[in-house]
Design an enzyme around this catalytic site. Structure first.
Site, PDB file in Angstrom:
ATOM      1  N   SER A 176       0.838  -1.191   0.142  1.00 43.84           N
ATOM      2  CA  SER A 176       0.051  -0.144  -0.140  1.00 43.84           C
ATOM      3  C   SER A 176       0.847   1.224  -0.197  1.00 43.84           C
ATOM      4  O   SER A 176       2.002   1.046   0.588  1.00 43.84           O
ATOM      5  CB  SER A 176      -0.920  -0.144   1.347  1.00 43.84           C
ATOM      6  OG  SER A 176      -1.297   1.223   1.252  1.00 43.84           O
ATOM      7  N   TYR A 178      -2.119  -0.058  10.246  1.00 43.52           N
ATOM      8  CA  TYR A 178      -2.410  -0.789   8.959  1.00 43.52           C
ATOM      9  C   TYR A 178      -1.218  -0.466   8.113  1.00 43.52           C
ATOM     10  O   TYR A 178      -0.512  -1.667   7.603  1.00 43.52           O
ATOM     11  CB  TYR A 178      -3.703   0.039   8.193  1.00 43.52           C
ATOM     12  CG  TYR A 178      -3.849  -0.516   6.797  1.00 43.52           C
ATOM     13  CD1 TYR A 178      -3.944  -1.584   6.223  1.00 43.52           C
ATOM     14  CD2 TYR A 178      -3.482   0.593   5.824  1.00 43.52           C
ATOM     15  CE1 TYR A 178      -4.043  -2.030   4.966  1.00 43.52           C
ATOM     16  CE2 TYR A 178      -3.453   0.164   4.238  1.00 43.52           C
ATOM     17  CZ  TYR A 178      -3.705  -1.272   4.233  1.00 43.52           C
ATOM     18  OH  TYR A 178      -3.652  -1.308   3.008  1.00 43.52           O
TER      19      TYR A 178
END
Length: 369
Positions: free
Chosen positions: A144, A168
């Site tokens: 990501s 995350y």
């Protein structure tokens, strides 16, 4: 979740084409990638716990794939269940793995960090152990742009500092570091780490799209839910940024372009010994929140009522990618613009106002569209 339960989507045909395991293949990006893999001639086995995704997504992939659906099968298994994963690897010899499985809500990761480390880090370790035990050493990993945190400049290249702001993002960075360490310990591994920017849109058919469980954690599903009447208004977090219209700027990429990026990455893995390398997948263009809202209003004919809220802590002002490395080495480039992203998102939303739980979902279940 009990591992190894096989849900027959279609009988996988024997053949000489390459076989790929896709973890999290029932999810948003996973399902679109599975469809593109089938179209490109791969045999695909999906391993998904179905905890934050829908089996209906895989059934719709099968319907959209037509004759190639015979090369698709689904195992209902959680990647943290080593025994269940072992059964999947014992049943099929995989040429490569595309690893999407995990949790992805930034806000939830702040509230429940251990849950995120368990799914995204421990799950990845178990997958890598089982891959190694079965001699499968080619991996495309779904990372990501969150690994970059809030870069001071854009466009953001793969060499930018890795300083994630939330659990995350840290789980993705730790998983990347594990992959780099594995390659350094055993050069037979070939690993591509794909750092996505902001995936949006849906399959042009309108039968595959993002189906977030609970409150969405990114802009487009919120816009979509306001447009179909599920939410009264859209909150914009901050309109006093030093951008052209005061709202945050991000790099939005069509999910079909992203899926094609995974095919290009896989081809690169099979071509050469690549080591362990990271690639950005984005458009290389920044678009503001208001520009997205205006484009969505244009394609949908719906007014999106706005509420201006305070900035969210940690939100970057401007963040967009340089995808030059992927363009150069994969011969891949994002094709879709913002209006097409919004058009396909609206097509999905209007056909499936409640996602895969829409009342007419079952009717669309087993037919080609």
């Amino acid at each position: 979740m009990a591992g190894g339960e096989v849900v027959a989507v279609a009988a996988a045909a024997a053949g000489t084409s390459r076989t790929v395991l896709v973890t999290g293949g029932a999810g948003y990006i996973g399902s679109h990638t599975v469809l593109q893999l089938l179209a490109a001639g791969f045999r695909v086995v999906v391993a998904d716990s179905l905890g934050n995704s829908s089996e209906l997504a895989v059934r719709r992939v099968a319907a959209l794939a037509g004759d190639k659906a015979r090369n698709l099968s689904l195992h209902k298994v959680d990647i943290r269940d080593k025994g269940g994963l072992e059964k999947v690897f014992s049943s099929t010899r995989f040429d490569a793995v595309v690893h999407f499985a995990g949790l992805k809500a930034v806000g939830e990761s702040v509230q429940k960090p251990l849950l995120y480390y368990d799914h995204n880090v421990a799950g990845t370790i178990i997958l890598l152990e089982v891959m190694a035990a079965h001699g499968c050493k080619k991996l495309v990993f779904s990372s990501s742009a969150a690994v970059y945190g809030s870069p001071k400049n854009s466009p953001c290249t793969e060499e930018f500092p890795l300083t994630p702001h939330n659990p995350y993002g840290r789980t993705k960075l730790i998983a990347e570091e594990i992959c780099r360490d594995i390659y350094h310990s055993d050069s037979e591994w070939s690993i591509i780490l794909l750092r996505y920017f902001n995936p949006v849109g849906a399959h042009p058919s309108g039968y595959l799209g993002e189906d977030p469980c609970g409150i969405p954690n990114n802009l487009m599903p919120f816009v979509q839910q306001v447009a179909v009447g599920r939410r009264p208004s859209l909150t914009i977090f901050g309109n006093d940024y030093a951008t052209k219209d005061g709202t945050g700027v991000r790099d939005y990429i069509h999910v079909v372009d992203l899926a094609e990026g995974h095919i290009a990455a896989l081809r690169k893995l099979f071509e050469s010994s690549i080591g362990c390398q990271a690639y950005n997948l984005g458009t290389g263009k920044g678009t503001s929140v208001l520009e997205i809202v205006n484009a969505f209003e244009k394609v949908s004919g719906k007014k999106i009522p706005l509420v201006i809220g305070p900035r969210r802590p940690g939100d970057a002002e401007i963040l967009f990618s340089s995808a030059a490395k992927a363009e150069r080495e994969f011969k891949w480039k994002a094709k879709y613009g913002i209006e097409e992203m919004c058009r396909d998102q609206w097509n999905w939303a209007s056909k499936n106002p409640f996602g895969y739980a829409s009342p007419d979902s079952t009717k669309q279940n087993g037919h080609s569209h």
